[in-house]
Write an enzyme that holds these catalytic residues in place. Structure first.
Site, short mmCIF file in Angstrom:
data_model
loop_
_atom_site.label_atom_id
_atom_site.label_comp_id
_atom_site.label_asym_id
_atom_site.label_seq_id
_atom_site.Cartn_x
_atom_site.Cartn_y
_atom_site.Cartn_z
N HIS A 138 25.89 30.95 41.18
CA HIS A 138 27.05 31.27 40.33
C HIS A 138 27.62 32.67 40.54
O HIS A 138 28.70 32.97 40.04
CB HIS A 138 26.70 31.02 38.87
CG HIS A 138 26.35 29.58 38.60
ND1 HIS A 138 27.28 28.58 38.70
CD2 HIS A 138 25.17 28.98 38.31
CE1 HIS A 138 26.69 27.41 38.44
NE2 HIS A 138 25.41 27.63 38.22
N CYS A 159 20.01 23.16 34.81
CA CYS A 159 20.14 23.96 36.03
C CYS A 159 18.76 24.35 36.56
O CYS A 159 18.50 24.24 37.75
CB CYS A 159 20.95 25.23 35.75
SG CYS A 159 22.69 25.12 36.20
#
Lengths: 157, 284
Positions: free
Chosen positions: B204, B245
């Site tokens: 990310h 995640c």
């Protein structure tokens, strides 16, 4: 006799079957640049099987992050570099080292280590989110690594 | 006002107004219901070392999905918001109270709340999330049982409370007594967990806007949570998303509500300080 046993191992293709010739993850001999000279199995890699490993989500899924024009897998990613022409840029020993544990060649790589079973933080039991129980299997078997290396060796431009 | 509209529109279908294209760096504007202008791009604070500009996850979505958030007629979170509103005034527990018994008007009392959570709670001597504060109200004020941290009731209540801050900039405090938790969250963010050895940052921060197969990686901003995930067809609590995640790195996850995830939520929220509260957002 030994050849038969090795061939049988290749046929079974099981991650838990370790032939006398198979180098376990903790016994891989890597040089200071991250290359692995010797085959992990002594059995020549199969490029077609390697292509399958690279394309399948349940196996290596290399195309998740790498673009490979010669593979038909849909939605190839771009997190890592394109592998087109990889064989022009890397020797077989280097490819084997990168596929097994890329961080030894590229220290900051985000690439998972496909032939490594120790040294993880909070290792899980596959994708369950629970803690791992017992010894971990490598992400790919020794022969699958050899198959992928054999396929990569065909990627010339 | 916005709550009312989101409620009234549940189950209705309207014509979609498609946005042009979707890439984090295009200049798509998110204006909800033609009136609430959302900030989807903002310079980060100096304490966020690895990220210069924060982009809402909305900016990484394709135009069809973006459109679902432009008008509350299209937002599939409406049903969950409806349920959250019902439980706001529902009496529960030994004290005979509902949320409304103490907080009275939802819009007046909850405006701005979501924007500053997680925040330090002096009495608890800990950082509290919106979810842990809701459960604290239930057990300490209402004499009711705590809700499951990432369950349906909790997520619906978070959504209806968050909606009162929609359009306001996220503004979590990272200094003062919350600083230790923030530092812990930062450490977790950069730790490479699991057999895949992936940190939050690997995807990310290092690879936002890249693709993992068909998945367009966003910055993992959480200003839109709870978010309606099309994949699961329901609202998703932010720490449930964290859990998913970390699970996907082939790691042993932390639990929703754990000290680790509270710290991570504070840190990740601070990476998006200045973005508009967007909950309930629509995500893949």
């Amino acid at each position: 006799m030994k050849r038969t046993a090795i061939a049988l191992a290749a046929l079974i293709g099981s991650g838990t079957f370790v032939s006398a010739e198979t180098v376990t993850p903790d016994n891989v001999v890597m040089d200071e640049y991250g290359s692995i000279e010797a085959s992990l199995t002594g059995v020549a890699g199969d490029p077609a099987a390697g292509a399958e490993v690279m394309s399948s989500r349940g196996l290596g899924n290399c195309v998740a992050c790498h673009q490979v024009s010669a593979l038909s897998a849909a939605f190839q990613g771009n997190v890592g570099p394109s592998l087109d022409g990889a064989a022009d840029r890397w020797e077989e020993a280097q490819l084997r080292g990168i596929v097994s544990n890329a961080k030894m060649t590229f220290p900051d790589s985000v690439m998972p280590s496909f032939y490594k079973t120790s040294g993880f933080i909070r290792p899980g039991n596959a994708f369950t989110g629970k803690a791992a129980e017992g010894a971990l299997e490598p992400l790919l078997t020794a022969q699958q690594i050899e198959d992928v290396v054999a396929y990569l060796a065909t990627l010339k431009e | 006002m916005t709550t009312t509209k989101l409620l009234k529109t549940a189950g209705l279908v309207a014509v979609l107004a498609y946005a042009s294209s979707a890439s984090a760096q295009d200049d798509s504007q998110l204006v909800i219901n033609g009136e609430i202008e959302m900030i989807t791009e903002v310079a980060t604070q100096d304490y966020i070392g690895g990220l210069k500009t924060a982009y809402s996850g909305w900016r990484f979505r394709n135009s069809d999905m973006q459109a679902m958030q432009l008008d509350d007629f299209e937002n599939p979170a409406a049903i969950a918001v409806d349920e959250g509103l019902a439980s706001w005034s529902k009496v529960d527990g030994s004290e005979g109270k509902s949320c409304a018994s103490c907080h009275e008007d939802l819009e007046a009392s909850m405006a701005g709340v979501r924007a500053v959570y997680p925040k330090w709670n002096e009495e608890a001597g800990a950082v509290m999330t919106l979810a842990s504060q809701i459960n604290n109200c239930r057990t300490e004020q209402m004499g009711a049982e705590a809700w499951k941290y990432d369950g349906t009731e909790m997520t619906g209540m978070e959504a209806v409370i968050s909606l009162q801050s929609r359009g306001m900039p996220v503004n979590v405090a990272v200094d003062g007594p919350a600083h230790d938790a923030w530092l812990k969250g930062e450490e977790i963010y950069y730790t490479r967990y699991g057999q895949l050895e992936l940190s939050c940052a690997n995807c990310h921060e290092d690879n936002a806007d890249n693709y993992i197969r068909a998945d367009h990686l966003s910055q993992g901003q959480i200003n839109g949570f709870p978010a309606f995930r099309l994949k699961t067809g329901g609202l998703v609590q932010v720490q449930n998303r964290f859990k998913g995640c970390i699970r996907d790195t082939r790691a042993e996850t932390f639990k929703p509500g754990s000290e680790e995830f509270v710290a991570l939520e504070l840190y990740v929220a601070s990476r998006g300080n200045g973005l508009s509260v967007e909950a309930p957002s629509v995500r893949p």
